[in-house]
Enzyme design. Structure first.
Site, mmCIF file in Angstrom:
data_model
loop_
_atom_site.group_PDB
_atom_site.id
_atom_site.type_symbol
_atom_site.label_atom_id
_atom_site.label_comp_id
_atom_site.label_asym_id
_atom_site.label_seq_id
_atom_site.Cartn_x
_atom_site.Cartn_y
_atom_site.Cartn_z
ATOM 1 N N GLY A 55 33.735 -15.814 10.290
ATOM 2 C CA GLY A 55 33.517 -14.457 9.786
ATOM 3 C C GLY A 55 32.517 -14.473 8.660
ATOM 4 O O GLY A 55 32.167 -15.539 8.150
ATOM 5 N N CYS A 83 35.628 -22.302 10.821
ATOM 6 C CA CYS A 83 34.756 -21.805 9.741
ATOM 7 C C CYS A 83 35.542 -20.908 8.779
ATOM 8 O O CYS A 83 36.372 -21.405 8.027
ATOM 9 C CB CYS A 83 33.539 -21.107 10.345
ATOM 10 S SG CYS A 83 32.227 -20.877 9.150
ATOM 11 N N TYR A 84 35.332 -19.576 8.820
ATOM 12 C CA TYR A 84 36.115 -18.702 7.942
ATOM 13 C C TYR A 84 37.609 -18.920 8.188
ATOM 14 O O TYR A 84 38.414 -18.898 7.260
ATOM 15 C CB TYR A 84 35.743 -17.230 8.191
ATOM 16 C CG TYR A 84 36.621 -16.274 7.407
ATOM 17 C CD1 TYR A 84 36.296 -15.918 6.110
ATOM 18 C CD2 TYR A 84 37.792 -15.763 7.967
ATOM 19 C CE1 TYR A 84 37.114 -15.073 5.369
ATOM 20 C CE2 TYR A 84 38.623 -14.912 7.239
ATOM 21 C CZ TYR A 84 38.272 -14.567 5.943
ATOM 22 O OH TYR A 84 39.087 -13.740 5.218
ATOM 23 N N HIS A 172 31.159 -25.040 13.985
ATOM 24 C CA HIS A 172 31.461 -24.184 15.154
ATOM 25 C C HIS A 172 31.508 -25.010 16.441
ATOM 26 O O HIS A 172 30.466 -25.284 17.033
ATOM 27 C CB HIS A 172 30.399 -23.088 15.276
ATOM 28 C CG HIS A 172 30.521 -22.067 14.201
ATOM 29 N ND1 HIS A 172 31.307 -20.947 14.315
ATOM 30 C CD2 HIS A 172 29.992 -22.017 12.952
ATOM 31 C CE1 HIS A 172 31.252 -20.242 13.201
ATOM 32 N NE2 HIS A 172 30.461 -20.874 12.360
ATOM 33 N N GLU A 174 32.414 -23.951 19.253
ATOM 34 C CA GLU A 174 32.221 -23.082 20.420
ATOM 35 C C GLU A 174 30.768 -22.962 20.865
ATOM 36 O O GLU A 174 30.495 -22.501 21.959
ATOM 37 C CB GLU A 174 32.802 -21.685 20.138
ATOM 38 C CG GLU A 174 32.080 -20.845 19.082
ATOM 39 C CD GLU A 174 32.517 -21.123 17.654
ATOM 40 O OE1 GLU A 174 33.031 -22.230 17.401
ATOM 41 O OE2 GLU A 174 32.332 -20.255 16.791
ATOM 42 N N GLY A 227 19.684 -2.648 38.910
ATOM 43 C CA GLY A 227 19.307 -3.646 39.919
ATOM 44 C C GLY A 227 19.447 -5.064 39.392
ATOM 45 O O GLY A 227 19.213 -6.033 40.105
ATOM 46 N N ASP A 230 24.087 -7.700 36.388
ATOM 47 C CA ASP A 230 25.328 -7.072 35.907
ATOM 48 C C ASP A 230 25.687 -5.835 36.729
ATOM 49 O O ASP A 230 26.789 -5.751 37.284
ATOM 50 C CB ASP A 230 25.199 -6.694 34.423
ATOM 51 C CG ASP A 230 24.671 -7.844 33.589
ATOM 52 O OD1 ASP A 230 25.045 -8.986 33.902
ATOM 53 O OD2 ASP A 230 23.886 -7.615 32.663
ATOM 54 N N SER A 231 24.751 -4.880 36.805
ATOM 55 C CA SER A 231 25.100 -3.640 37.513
ATOM 56 C C SER A 231 25.244 -3.883 39.018
ATOM 57 O O SER A 231 26.102 -3.270 39.669
ATOM 58 C CB SER A 231 24.090 -2.531 37.220
ATOM 59 O OG SER A 231 22.788 -2.975 37.439
ATOM 60 N N LYS A 369 26.579 -13.386 30.500
ATOM 61 C CA LYS A 369 25.663 -13.344 31.644
ATOM 62 C C LYS A 369 25.971 -14.428 32.673
ATOM 63 O O LYS A 369 26.056 -14.171 33.858
ATOM 64 C CB LYS A 369 24.237 -13.481 31.113
ATOM 65 C CG LYS A 369 23.153 -13.304 32.107
ATOM 66 C CD LYS A 369 22.995 -11.893 32.588
ATOM 67 C CE LYS A 369 22.155 -11.029 31.716
ATOM 68 N NZ LYS A 369 22.114 -9.617 32.122
#
Ligand code: XMP
Length: 513
Positions: A55, A83-84, A172, A174, A227, A230-231, A369
């Site tokens: 954070g 971290c935080y 981090h 991640e 197109g 995602d959509s 994504k």
């Protein structure tokens, strides 16, 4: 799908959703909640472990997130503070958190691990880790032991209290910049918390379909369709269940690339959804006016985009109670729009926070994504969808920098984009790049055309490699190919030079605006 195994408490960091994604990569479902909601969730649910994210605040700040200490510490499951999160744990147990001795530890750092601890077992002793913090734990709380150090031993990089089952890491794990980070999280999930693998693409598809269809109920659904992966994937997930009650709408904003509509039509067909194309270039041109500032441009774009979509939804549904807007918004868009916990606004994405009267759902709000690409593959969609490079909703409007994005400038950048992509494809480099960004820098610089001095624009070519777009590496286009691009693009009478932008994200973003 089985029940959630991990609770991630979002303390407002940029990487919180990346923790969730990494857990999914490891096959474990998690729920991310802001501190306020975490306490209530813990009353009725049991997770196998709790992760406290990073954070932006100091634990001493008045604005620091109010993490529900009692509920967390009494849950009786292992806790990992990142971290935080580690600083918060140290502070809770009366350790000392202070501004970092060298003001900030930022970027790649070398950490030395105590590999006898379960969290680091089987890893090398020396590890590259990604650090980003202004405060750090100066004195460990009683009962805690240091299990990693960085900056030549000066910084406490990790701590543990085995009896209380609490771990803290200052770096981090991640992000991909911590190469062994995923292994550390795997140790925590499987060896320490006893989680089991339970995230499979076919379950995710079924879950998203069931949840979205239940939310929509008997109403119709309109999907904002670009197109892109995602959509198109979202439409392909929903169309078998919604049939004629689902319509895809593509808004031609005037900021599309060369031949884009042809590809949009093809992808709608592959996704099995009916498509309506709305021509609205004039409306967007008018709405954007002479705006040059990127954030102002994005806001104005949204002010036209939202109502245009709403009008189409109302036309399809009949009235506002009979239709729902379905958007392929990703976790990245939501994070960067400043809507996750206390995360800061990076840029307003065109499909987030539209403030419309009709209800909206974002079934991919927790996905990244590369995960949507996995779902597309699972659905058997062709590579022109599953591997398609992203393109921002505001399109070429955010690729004209320094002057209003009027049709003449859009035409130049559209042409340059097509030419650069063609050359990269010819050299079989396009597929190596996660995203190509071609922009028009409208600062006039001096050049020579024929034998005359001219003042012209510059084209900026930027290619990046990434899987989640939260961070990216600037791709270096080989010199021979750059020469070919220079020669081609400067043929345009208005262009005098080409810049290549290889900056990583961060500090640069993928887009120029
Ligand atoms: P940045 O530039 O923040 O972008 O690194 C991350 C990814 O998001 C895309 N992008 C957008 N996509 N609407 C979108 O649908 C937007 O307003 C928008 N802005 C950026 C960008 O192209 C990259 O893939």
């Amino acid at each position: 799908m089985s029940s959630i195994q991990k609770l991630i408490i979002d303390c407002g960091g940029q990487y919180t959703l990346v923790i969730g994604r990494t857990l999914r990569e490891l096959g474990v479902r998690s729920i991310i909640l802001p501190p306020k909601k975490a306490a209530a969730w813990l009353k009725t649910n049991k997770s196998k472990g709790i992760i406290l994210s990073g954070g932006n605040f100091s634990v001493y700040s008045e604005d620091a997130p109010h993490v529900p200490a009692q509920e967390i510490l009494e849950a009786g499951v292992p806790i990992l503070g990142i971290c935080y999160g580690m600083q918060w744990l140290a502070h809770q147990f009366d350790g000392t958190v202070m501004p970092h001795w060298e003001s900030k530890e930022y970027g790649k750092a070398e950490a030395v691990f105590d590999t006898a601890d379960k969290l680091f077992s089987g890893l090398p002793k020396k590890n590259v880790v990604w650090a980003s913090h202004g405060d750090s734990v100066a004195v460990l709380p009683k009962g805690f032991r240091q299990i990693a150090s960085s900056e030549g031993g000066k910084t406490i990089a990790a701590m543990v209290n085995r009896k209380k089952k609490i771990w803290g890491v200052q770096f981090h794990p991640e992000v991909v910049q911590t190469p062994n980070g995923k292994k550390i999280l795997a140790r925590f999930l499987f060896d320490i918390c006893g989680c089991q693998k339970d995230w499979y693409p076919q379950d995710v598809i079924a879950g998203i379909r069931a949840e979205t269809v239940a939310t929509i109920g008997s109403r119709k659904a309109l999907v904002g369709f670009s197109g892109g992966v995602d959509s198109s994937t979202l439409a392909a997930i929903l169309s078998p269940a919604l049939g004629k009650n689902l319509l895809a709408v593509c808004i031609d904003t005037g900021g599309l690339r060369q031949d884009e509509l042809r590809e949009v039509r093809k992808n709608a067909q592959c996704a099995g959804v009916a498509l309506k194309v709305v021509s609205a270039a004039g409306r967007f041109q008018k709405g954007l006016g002479n705006t040059v500032h990127s954030e102002a441009k994005r806001r104005r774009f949204k002010r036209v985009y939202g109502p245009t979509l709403q009008r189409e939804a109302l036309a399809f549904g009949g009235n506002k109670d009979s239709v729902v807007l379905v958007q392929g918004t990703l976790a990245t868009d939501i994070i960067e729009s400043g809507l996750v916990g206390e995360a800061q606004l990076i840029k307003s994405h065109h499909n987030v926070g539209l403030g419309l009267q009709i209800p909206q759902v974002h079934p991919f709000r927790n996905l990244f994504k590369y995960e949507v690409r996995e779902l597309a593959e699972q659905l058997g969609l062709p590579e022109c969808i599953s591997k398609r490079q992203p393109f921002p909703g505001p399109g070429l409007y955010v690729r004209v920098v320094g002057k209003p994005a009027r049709p003449d400038k859009l035409a130049i950048v559209r042409w340059a984009d097509e030419e650069v992509a063609r050359i990269l494809k010819k050299h079989k480099l396009y597929h190596r790049i996660s995203q190509l960004v071609v922009g028009l820098d409208c600062l006039r610089t001096v050049g020579i055309k024929g034998d005359e001095r001219v003042y012209g624009f510059s084209v900026v070519v930027r290619a990046v490699q990434t899987s989640d777009f939260m961070t990216a590496v600037g791709y270096q286009i080989p010199a021979k190919v750059r020469r070919e691009i220079d020669a081609c693009v400067t043929k345009h009478p208005k262009i005098v030079r080409v810049y290549y932008n290889e900056t990583h994200k961060p500090p640069a973003t993928t887009e120029l605006e």
